[in-house]
Design an enzyme around this catalytic site. Structure first.
Site, PDB file in Angstrom:
ATOM      1  N   HIS A 119       0.820  -1.227   0.000  1.00  0.00           N
ATOM      2  CA  HIS A 119       0.000   0.000   0.000  1.00  0.00           C
ATOM      3  C   HIS A 119       0.847   1.266   0.000  1.00  0.00           C
ATOM      4  CE1 HIS A 119      -3.607  -2.490   1.721  1.00  0.00           C
ATOM      5  NE2 HIS A 119      -3.469  -2.627   0.416  1.00  0.00           N
ATOM      6  N   GLY A 186      -1.260  -9.025  12.811  1.00  0.00           N
ATOM      7  CA  GLY A 186      -1.844  -7.698  13.052  1.00  0.00           C
ATOM      8  C   GLY A 186      -2.620  -7.117  11.890  1.00  0.00           C
ATOM      9  N   SER A 188      -6.593  -7.203   9.948  1.00  0.00           N
ATOM     10  CA  SER A 188      -7.970  -7.696   9.979  1.00  0.00           C
ATOM     11  C   SER A 188      -8.260  -8.528   8.732  1.00  0.00           C
ATOM     12  CB  SER A 188      -8.951  -6.512  10.084  1.00  0.00           C
ATOM     13  OG  SER A 188      -8.720  -5.607   9.026  1.00  0.00           O
TER      14      SER A 188
END
Ligand code: BJW
Ligand code: ZN
Length: 249
Positions: A119, A186, A188
């Site tokens: 990202h 860590g 979701s």
């Protein structure tokens, strides 16, 4: 009966290629807010109002200020024991890679070298018109800023609706589909296509380990789920691995 950490270490003892896939939770103990937790960044502001190109064009001042605020936090924080344990792992296996969704650069600052950033990186900024990169070190504007060419300057991160950097994504898929063990730490695991990484690894036969404070979308397919803080669990795994390795040698 072996506990879960011992099971993971057993697998690591014969692993040649280990991949760690990370999300915002790995940096939480450094003081970087996550996105979707109770105190996360998106409890007050909706993602689509900030993390999309449309949002930036609609309100460039607000989005610039939000990223300045986050960039400032990132200059004030340090890698935590989780980042350092991951960096140390790079020297313990024949092949090792970090695939991260994080834009905070903390893996590299902790010493990791083979890092794929899915990202982008909040430290980089570029002009949307001429694509020139702008160094904004120690500059935290609270309003939109422009390049000499007149174009708006944006952070080099991947917003919703945007493609992931092709080279980083392709390399990450190669890692996921050829590793022996993949740790999903860590995250979701709700944002795609990044969330395909643990799924591809599992489908390709890798042993999938999840480390998270809570169960997630991928807990069901994980071989081992370790519930707790990554900054506590990862150093334990590395210590136990080194102990077992010297015992065998
Ligand atoms: C701890 C802890 C501790 C806390 N220890 N754990 C398929 C299906 C449905 C939708 C889509 C799909 N494919 C694509 C989409 C659309 C969209 C998407 O996924 N939407 C879903 C949300 C529904 N995806 C995209 O738009 C992507 N692009 C794309 O698909 O391009 C192709 C395309 C182009 C054009 C048209 C159509 C398609 C791009 C996604 C970009 C995401 N960008 C962001 C912002 C980056 C910049 C910035 O930082 O501002 O990336 S969103 C945000 O979420 C950020 C993160 O990297 C990402 C993931 O979040 P993460 O890391 O998992 O954080 P959290 O907060 O969610 O979770 C933290 C976890 O840590 C929790 O589980 C805690 O329990 C845990 N934790 N403390 C261990 N101490
Ligand atoms: Zn320009």
């Amino acid at each position: 009966m072996k506990n879960n950490i011992e099971k993971v270490v057993d697998k690591l003892l014969t692993a040649k290629f280990v991949v760690v896939f990370t999300g915002a939770g790995v940096s939480a103990e450094s003081g970087v807010p996550t996105f979707r937790d109770k105190d996360g960044l998106w409890q007050k502001l909706k993602p689509e109002e900030l993390a999309s190109f449309d949002a930036f064009m609609r309100n460039p001042d607000l989005v610039t200020e939000w990223y300045s605020h986050r960039r400032k936090i990132m200059t004030q924080v340090q890698p935590n024991p989780g980042h350092y344990a991951i960096a140390e792992m790079e020297s313990l296996f024949e092949q090792f890679a970090v695939v991260t969704q994080n834009v905070d650069n903390l893996h590299r600052r902790a010493g990791s070298r083979r890092v794929y950033e899915l990202h982008g990186n909040i430290e980089r900024n570029y002009c949307i018109k001429c694509k020139k990169y702008h160094e904004l070190k120690d500059i935290f504007p609270d309003k939109a800023i422009r390049c000499e060419c007149g174009g708006l300057i944006r952070p080099d991160v991947v917003w919703f609706g945007e493609m992931l950097p092709e080279d980083q994504y392709q390399e990450s898929i190669v890692c996921a589909t050829s590793c022996d063990i993949l740790f999903s730490v860590g995250t979701s695991a709700v944002v795609y296509p990044a969330a395909y990484i643990p799924i591809y690894a599992k489908r390709s036969g890798a042993f999938l380990v999840e480390i998270n404070m809570n169960f997630t979308e991928i807990s069901d397919i994980a071989d081992v789920v370790l519930i707790g803080k990554s900054g506590e669990i990862l150093p334990k795994i590395v210590e136990e691995f080194k102990k077992q390795k010297t015992r065998i040698a």
